[in-house]
Design a protein around this motif. Structure first.
Motif, short mmCIF file in Angstrom:
data_model
loop_
_atom_site.label_atom_id
_atom_site.label_comp_id
_atom_site.label_asym_id
_atom_site.label_seq_id
_atom_site.Cartn_x
_atom_site.Cartn_y
_atom_site.Cartn_z
N GLN A 126 0.85 -1.20 0.00
CA GLN A 126 0.00 0.00 0.00
C GLN A 126 0.89 1.25 0.00
OE1 GLN A 126 -3.57 0.12 0.26
NE2 GLN A 126 -3.34 2.28 -0.14
N PRO A 127 0.88 2.05 -1.07
CA PRO A 127 1.75 3.24 -1.11
C PRO A 127 1.17 4.35 -0.25
CG PRO A 127 0.46 3.11 -3.10
CD PRO A 127 0.13 1.87 -2.32
N ILE A 173 -5.92 4.82 -11.61
CA ILE A 173 -4.92 3.94 -11.00
C ILE A 173 -5.61 3.09 -9.94
CG2 ILE A 173 -2.76 3.81 -9.71
CD1 ILE A 173 -2.04 6.54 -10.80
N ALA A 174 -5.40 1.80 -10.02
CA ALA A 174 -5.93 0.88 -9.00
C ALA A 174 -4.81 -0.08 -8.59
CB ALA A 174 -7.12 0.10 -9.53
N ILE A 175 -4.85 -0.53 -7.33
CA ILE A 175 -3.83 -1.43 -6.81
C ILE A 175 -4.50 -2.61 -6.11
CG2 ILE A 175 -2.08 0.36 -6.55
CD1 ILE A 175 -2.76 0.44 -3.58
N VAL A 192 -6.87 -9.90 0.30
CA VAL A 192 -6.45 -9.07 -0.82
C VAL A 192 -7.43 -7.92 -0.97
CG1 VAL A 192 -6.01 -8.98 -3.30
CG2 VAL A 192 -5.42 -11.05 -2.01
N LYS A 193 -6.91 -6.72 -0.84
CA LYS A 193 -7.74 -5.52 -0.94
C LYS A 193 -7.48 -4.81 -2.28
CE LYS A 193 -7.91 -4.63 4.03
NZ LYS A 193 -7.66 -3.63 5.11
N ILE A 194 -8.58 -4.36 -2.84
CA ILE A 194 -8.50 -3.62 -4.12
C ILE A 194 -8.87 -2.17 -3.84
CG2 ILE A 194 -9.32 -3.47 -6.48
CD1 ILE A 194 -10.09 -6.40 -6.28
#
Length: 558
Positions: free
Chosen positions: A78-79, A91-93, A106-108
């Protein structure tokens, strides 16, 4: 698929340049979807995301990747928000975390635009047992629904007639622009979700092409601004250096000039009814009738009327002359014709004079009550050959391109006259506009321009007149930097504004000009219209007094 950052950067640069050349928004949306897998790479997010952000500013017009690319990062930490230094919208991570039970969650998350900041927001999660699928509570890339996401665009602007009016705000004294340009930019800003900053060109010029573009168009060509807020005519020359969305205005080429004065005709009003050929023929007819009438009375072979009914003696030559002259003046004659041929000629002369006098009086009444305007030219050929009128055309305008590069002989003559009239002391477009207004007001200048510009210019000219150039419709729209990705976004909205008639309604709202037609116009009768009548009356009185004085002098001498 790329395993090295440098290879990815080189390929991304080539993809940007190729896509900009195609200049199609649907291609951008299909090409710029990126999946980044980070497997144990430190600072993977910041290292990768800085590449498209930098390349977008250098090669993508600061817009291509920012609004049309989508980035999904897998298996990253997580930035922190302080590490996010990018303007990219979508932007998605996917972040893998350990929970208290030892399982991996796992989190989106997606990066949202907020007021004056950006924020990570979780939009879904799933477990690693293979039975649960991601449960999304929001779209993966929600920023795509907000168009330009509140971006602040730089827009070049200048004051231009009723399209864009510059004024000072009464509240804080700042410079504001109103009229059609503000209505358009506010509507586009609301639809595309952007704010804007208006920037004037330092040289106060619209822009001309020498080696490079200067003025307002120069700012657009150098990408100093995202677009120009003033519509420019679409020409082949401009199309090579700028991108234009759907056209906003359809204009016609027109010639604007000041009505010529008719005051010189008042002194010759009574004799201006007919052409000089009519008067010459009339005098010859009178002389011929006088001679024929005298001959018929003196040498008729028929029986004369008995003595006592009318004078048996034929009328003298002076009586014959007066008989022919008194008839057009609606005066009778003391001597009637004594012969049948003479009476036939006399009756014919009466009928002829009644007709001519009626035509003269009808035309005189018409000229006094309705002014027939003198039109100096009716076609562009006549304007090109007219030595009295000088021709002016705005530098760098759509009209200039029409006549500057035309191979037609008439257009070449017009362009030669334009170059002879142009002043070399004008420094910017605002001074040029004021200079042309002064020339038009002085008279004997023809201004070839677009119908939109003529609508605003004719307000400052007394008794303006307009004529069509006959070159067909021309189109104008907002210029963008060449291959700008913003063009198709703006084009979609401009099509709606044009098709719904909103652009035309805004133009009518701010323009109170009513075009005055040519030809005949009603006018009030003035004493100046009788200058020739007063002159004739005064001349007659003067001659009568002189003759009276001569007669008294001769009687005194005798």
């Amino acid at each position: 698929m790329f395993f090295h950052v440098h290879a990815f950067e080189e390929s991304l640069t080539g993809l940007i340049e190729e896509s900009l050349q195609k200049n199609q928004l649907n291609i951008y949306r299909k090409l710029f979807n990126f999946l980044v897998f980070c497997d144990g790479i430190n600072n993977c997010f910041s290292r990768i995301i800085n590449i498209p952000s930098r390349r977008d500013k250098e090669s993508g017009k600061g817009t291509l990747l920012r609004h049309f690319s989508k980035w999904l990062f897998l298996n990253v930490d997580q930035p922190l928000l302080t590490e996010v230094h990018t303007d990219l919208d979508n932007i998605a991570i996917v972040v893998k975390e350990k929970n208290t039970s030892g399982r991996s969650n796992v989190k989106i998350s997606t990066l949202l635009w907020k007021s004056n900041s950006r924020k990570w927001s979780q939009i879904g999660d799933f477990t690693n047992n293979g039975n649960n699928y991601p449960a999304f509570i929001a779209p993966l890339f929600p920023n795509t629904a907000h168009m330009l996401n509140g971006r602040k665009l730089k827009i070049g602007i200048m004051e231009w007639i009723h399209i864009c009016k510059k004024s000072t705000s009464p509240t804080n004294g700042s410079i504001v622009y109103t009229h059609v340009c503000k209505d358009i930019l506010d509507s586009l800003g609301e639809y595309l979700n952007f704010t804007y900053e208006l920037i004037e060109p330092p040289d106060k010029s619209w822009g001309e092409l020498s080696e490079t573009w200067n003025g307002l168009l120069g700012m657009v060509a150098r990408n100093d601004v995202d677009l120009a807020g003033i519509p420019f005519g679409i020409t082949m020359t401009k199309s090579k250096s700028f991108a234009f969305p759907h056209f906003m205005f359809q204009t016609e080429c027109e010639v604007l000039y000041k009505k010529l004065s008719n005051n010189d005709n008042h002194w010759m009003l009574l004799v201006s009814i007919f052409k000089w050929e009519v008067y010459v023929c009339g005098l010859l007819t009178i002389a011929w009738c006088i001679g024929l009438y005298a001959l018929l009375e003196r040498y008729s072979v028929g029986d004369h009327i008995k003595v006592g009914e009318i004078p048996a003696c034929p009328s003298s030559t002076s009586d014959s002359v007066m008989t022919a002259i008194l008839v057009p003046l609606h005066q009778g004659s003391p001597h009637l014709p004594q012969t049948t041929p003479g009476r036939i000629l006399f009756a014919s002369w009466w009928l002829f004079c009644i007709t001519i006098v009626a035509v003269y009086m009808g035309n005189l009444f018409a000229i006094i009550s309705v002014v027939k305007e003198k039109i100096p030219f009716n076609t562009m050929e006549e304007l090109a050959e007219n030595d009295d009128f000088k021709i002016i055309i705005t530098k760098g305008s759509l009209t200039e391109d029409i006549y500057k590069y035309s191979k037609d002989s008439v257009s070449k003559k017009i362009w030669t006259k334009v170059l002879e009239t142009r002043s070399t002391n004008i420094q910017n477009s605002l001074d040029e506009d004021l200079y042309y207004r002064m020339l038009l007001q002085s008279g004997y200048y023809a201004y070839i321009t677009s119908s939109v510009n003529a609508d605003g210019m004719e307000k400052s000219v007394d008794n303006p007149r307009r004529m069509s150039c006959g070159t067909g419709p021309k189109y104008a729209s907002l210029p963008f930097p060449l291959n700008s990705p913003l063009v198709e976004l703006f084009s979609e909205k401009l099509i709606r504004l044009y098709d719904n008639g909103i652009l035309e309604a805004w133009e009518r709202k701010w323009s109170s000009t009513k075009t005055e037609g040519y030809g005949h116009s009603m006018t009030k009768f003035q004493m100046t219209h009788l200058q020739s009548a007063w002159t004739m009356c005064a001349s007659g009185i003067t001659v009568a007094i002189i003759v009276l004085g001569i007669e008294h002098f001769l009687n005194y001498v005798v």
